[in-house]
Design a protein around this motif. Structure first.
Motif, PDB file in Angstrom:
ATOM      1  N   HIS A  81      -8.845  -6.688   1.175  1.00 29.01           N
ATOM      2  CA  HIS A  81      -8.952  -7.551  -0.006  1.00 29.01           C
ATOM      3  C   HIS A  81      -7.602  -8.170  -0.376  1.00 29.01           C
ATOM      4  CE1 HIS A  81     -13.092  -6.379  -0.704  1.00 29.01           C
ATOM      5  NE2 HIS A  81     -12.749  -5.105  -0.678  1.00 29.01           N
TER       6      HIS A  81
ATOM      7  N   PHE B 299       0.974   6.253  14.052  1.00 28.64           N
ATOM      8  CA  PHE B 299       0.652   4.866  13.684  1.00 28.64           C
ATOM      9  C   PHE B 299       1.848   4.218  12.978  1.00 28.64           C
ATOM     10  CE2 PHE B 299      -3.362   6.228  14.877  1.00 28.64           C
ATOM     11  CZ  PHE B 299      -3.965   7.102  13.984  1.00 28.64           C
TER      12      PHE B 299
ATOM     13  N   ASN C 113      -4.725  -0.440  15.790  1.00 28.10           N
ATOM     14  CA  ASN C 113      -4.111   0.876  16.009  1.00 28.10           C
ATOM     15  C   ASN C 113      -2.728   0.685  16.606  1.00 28.10           C
ATOM     16  OD1 ASN C 113      -3.608   3.626  17.033  1.00 28.10           O
ATOM     17  ND2 ASN C 113      -5.755   3.954  16.447  1.00 28.10           N
TER      18      ASN C 113
ATOM     19  N   GLY D 266       0.828  -1.202   0.000  1.00 29.90           N
ATOM     20  CA  GLY D 266       0.000   0.000   0.000  1.00 29.90           C
ATOM     21  C   GLY D 266       0.861   1.251   0.000  1.00 29.90           C
TER      22      GLY D 266
ATOM     23  N   GLY E 125      -0.234   4.831  -0.607  1.00 30.28           N
ATOM     24  CA  GLY E 125      -1.319   5.321   0.229  1.00 30.28           C
ATOM     25  C   GLY E 125      -0.865   6.223   1.354  1.00 30.28           C
ATOM     26  N   ARG E 126      -1.852   6.743   2.109  1.00 31.80           N
ATOM     27  CA  ARG E 126      -1.533   7.654   3.205  1.00 31.80           C
ATOM     28  C   ARG E 126      -0.612   6.979   4.225  1.00 31.80           C
ATOM     29  NH1 ARG E 126      -6.852   8.794   1.659  1.00 31.80           N
ATOM     30  NH2 ARG E 126      -7.568   6.875   2.696  1.00 31.80           N
ATOM     31  N   MET E 127      -0.943   5.788   4.602  1.00 29.77           N
ATOM     32  CA  MET E 127      -0.127   5.095   5.609  1.00 29.77           C
ATOM     33  C   MET E 127       1.158   4.534   5.013  1.00 29.77           C
ATOM     34  SD  MET E 127      -0.979   5.422   8.646  1.00 29.77           S
ATOM     35  CE  MET E 127       0.196   4.202   9.223  1.00 29.77           C
TER      36      MET E 127
ATOM     37  N   THR F 246      -3.880  -2.982   8.348  1.00 31.85           N
ATOM     38  CA  THR F 246      -5.128  -2.854   7.587  1.00 31.85           C
ATOM     39  C   THR F 246      -6.315  -3.278   8.446  1.00 31.85           C
ATOM     40  OG1 THR F 246      -3.951  -3.287   5.518  1.00 31.85           O
ATOM     41  CG2 THR F 246      -6.334  -3.661   5.516  1.00 31.85           C
ATOM     42  N   THR F 247      -7.445  -2.584   8.288  1.00 29.49           N
ATOM     43  CA  THR F 247      -8.651  -2.910   9.062  1.00 29.49           C
ATOM     44  C   THR F 247      -9.793  -3.238   8.111  1.00 29.49           C
ATOM     45  OG1 THR F 247      -9.354  -0.577   9.064  1.00 29.49           O
ATOM     46  CG2 THR F 247      -7.995  -1.333  10.930  1.00 29.49           C
TER      47      THR F 247
ATOM     48  N   ASP G  57     -13.868   1.974   5.534  1.00 26.86           N
ATOM     49  CA  ASP G  57     -14.549   1.019   6.400  1.00 26.86           C
ATOM     50  C   ASP G  57     -15.160   1.714   7.619  1.00 26.86           C
ATOM     51  OD1 ASP G  57     -11.988  -0.215   8.611  1.00 26.86           O
ATOM     52  OD2 ASP G  57     -11.845   1.494   7.272  1.00 26.86           O
TER      53      ASP G  57
ATOM     54  N   ALA H 142      -2.832  -5.328  14.523  1.00 26.19           N
ATOM     55  CA  ALA H 142      -3.330  -4.305  15.448  1.00 26.19           C
ATOM     56  C   ALA H 142      -4.178  -3.279  14.702  1.00 26.19           C
ATOM     57  CB  ALA H 142      -2.163  -3.608  16.154  1.00 26.19           C
TER      58      ALA H 142
ATOM     59  N   PHE I 155      -0.434  -1.774   5.223  1.00 23.69           N
ATOM     60  CA  PHE I 155      -1.558  -0.847   5.378  1.00 23.69           C
ATOM     61  C   PHE I 155      -2.121  -0.649   3.984  1.00 23.69           C
ATOM     62  CE2 PHE I 155      -1.159   0.696   9.733  1.00 23.69           C
ATOM     63  CZ  PHE I 155       0.191   0.521  10.042  1.00 23.69           C
TER      64      PHE I 155
ATOM     65  N   ASP J 119       2.408  -1.583  -4.508  1.00 26.22           N
ATOM     66  CA  ASP J 119       1.020  -1.138  -4.435  1.00 26.22           C
ATOM     67  C   ASP J 119       0.212  -1.934  -5.456  1.00 26.22           C
ATOM     68  OD1 ASP J 119      -0.040   1.702  -2.941  1.00 26.22           O
ATOM     69  OD2 ASP J 119      -1.394   0.700  -4.335  1.00 26.22           O
ATOM     70  N   VAL J 120      -1.003  -1.514  -5.735  1.00 26.83           N
ATOM     71  CA  VAL J 120      -1.876  -2.249  -6.652  1.00 26.83           C
ATOM     72  C   VAL J 120      -1.145  -2.478  -7.979  1.00 26.83           C
ATOM     73  CG1 VAL J 120      -4.014  -2.150  -7.986  1.00 26.83           C
ATOM     74  CG2 VAL J 120      -3.982  -1.346  -5.622  1.00 26.83           C
TER      75      VAL J 120
END
Ligand SMILES: NC(=O)C1=CN([C@@H]2O[C@H](COP(=O)(O)OP(=O)(O)OC[C@H]3O[C@@H](n4cnc5c(N)ncnc54)[C@H](OP(=O)(O)O)[C@@H]3O)[C@@H](O)[C@H]2O)C=CC1
Ligand SMILES: O=C(O)C1=N[C@H](C(=O)O)C[C@H](O)C1
Length: 245
Positions: free
Chosen positions: A57, A217, A102, A10, A13-15, A77-78, A139, A100, A53, A35-36
């Motif tokens: 999926h 994080f 968080n 990821g 991404g932001r994270m 990832t959540t 989410d 986790a 993160f 990434d993707v």
């Protein structure tokens, strides 16, 4: 001994971006980032451990490749389905996993305080969790909010799936003692706010954490990856990393 290197998934991404910065700040090498559309089978062999993160999926593929190569995994990832959560638990029988919702020290302290407060305040206090995140979050409720509800449910002998009440709408009737409310606000650029409300007749206790940077994080996730490096197979969380258990 070969150098400890991270795979950052990821990464656009932001994270993912925050993790790359945090690794540099902590002097931890990034062996690969993806990434993707990128190839996990090409990236992971260059690395010791993954910090993920991305999206729930991706979790199934990430677990399979981590198992194939015997690599540790830090999952931030959540939003996982029950099936994906079961796959994480099963994989942790073979590889070390820190999973986790968080990774901030402050929220993990909130987790600890929430359990203690629920134990001390007793069964007469109604329990509610309110969270707010930025407009881009996919989410709901947040993984952190789910963890807070699970902690409260554990103290009260309740169950997340049956006793968590996701918002309230319509002629819902009076609140019962056997429910834990969870409410998600979305808007702006809020990094992550969480409040646990303990409400009784005559008084109310509220515990709140507000994150103002994703660096908190990301720094925790890199710390977790370094901690995991010499651990046996198992399912760990940030409470284990911080010694809060
Ligand atoms: N545990 C913790 O402490 C924290 C957890 N999180 C969680 O981390 C996750 C990511 O958050 P955030 O960085 O803000 O989200 P972003 O959308 O900014 O980043 C996610 C990245 O993963 C990519 N991605 C999406 N689907 C897949 C896939 N199937 N396979 C591989 N990569 C994919 C996205 O690509 P694209 O944009 O093209 O879809 C994107 O680059 C969320 O689940 C969030 O809840 C966030 C902060 C802290
Ligand atoms: O999506 C986010 O941004 C965050 N997600 C995590 C969650 O779902 O609990 C952690 C943090 O609150 C930020």
């Amino acid at each position: 001994m070969s150098e400890f290197k991270l795979l950052v998934t990821g990464c656009k991404g932001r994270m993912g971006q925050a993790v790359i910065s945090a690794a540099e700040a902590q002097g931890v090498a990034v062996g690969a980032s993806m990434d993707v559309g990128d190839s996990l089978s090409e990236a992971l062999p260059k690395c010791s451990c993954t910090i993920d993160f991305s999206s729930h999926h991706f979790t199934k593929e990430l677990l399979a490749e981590s198992l194939r190569l015997g690599k540790g995994l830090v999952i931030g990832t959540t939003g996982h389905t029950d099936e994906e959560l079961a796959l994480i638990k099963e994989a942790s029988k073979t590889i070390p996993v820190v999973f986790a919702s968080n990774f901030s020290v402050g929220v993990n302290t909130l987790f600890w305080l929430t359990r203690k407060a629920a134990e001390l305040l007793g069964p007469d206090f109604d329990l509610e969790v309110v969270e707010m995140h930025h407009r881009m979050k996919k989410d709901s409720p947040s993984g952190t909010a789910r963890t807070l509800v699970e902690i409260l449910a554990g103290v009260r002998g309740l169950d997340y799936d049956t006793d968590c009440r996701h918002g309230r709408f319509g002629d819902v009737g009076a609140r019962t003692p056997k429910e834990i409310g969870v409410h998600a606000l979305r808007g702006g650029d809020v990094v992550g706010d969480h409040t646990v409300v303990f409400a009784n007749l005559g008084e109310r206790v509220e515990l709140t954490h507000k994150a103002s940077s994703r660096d908190t994080f990301a720094g925790g996730a890199v710390r977790a990856a370094r901690w995991l490096a010499d651990k046996p197979a198992g399912l760990y969380d940030m409470q284990d990393v911080l010694g809060l258990k």
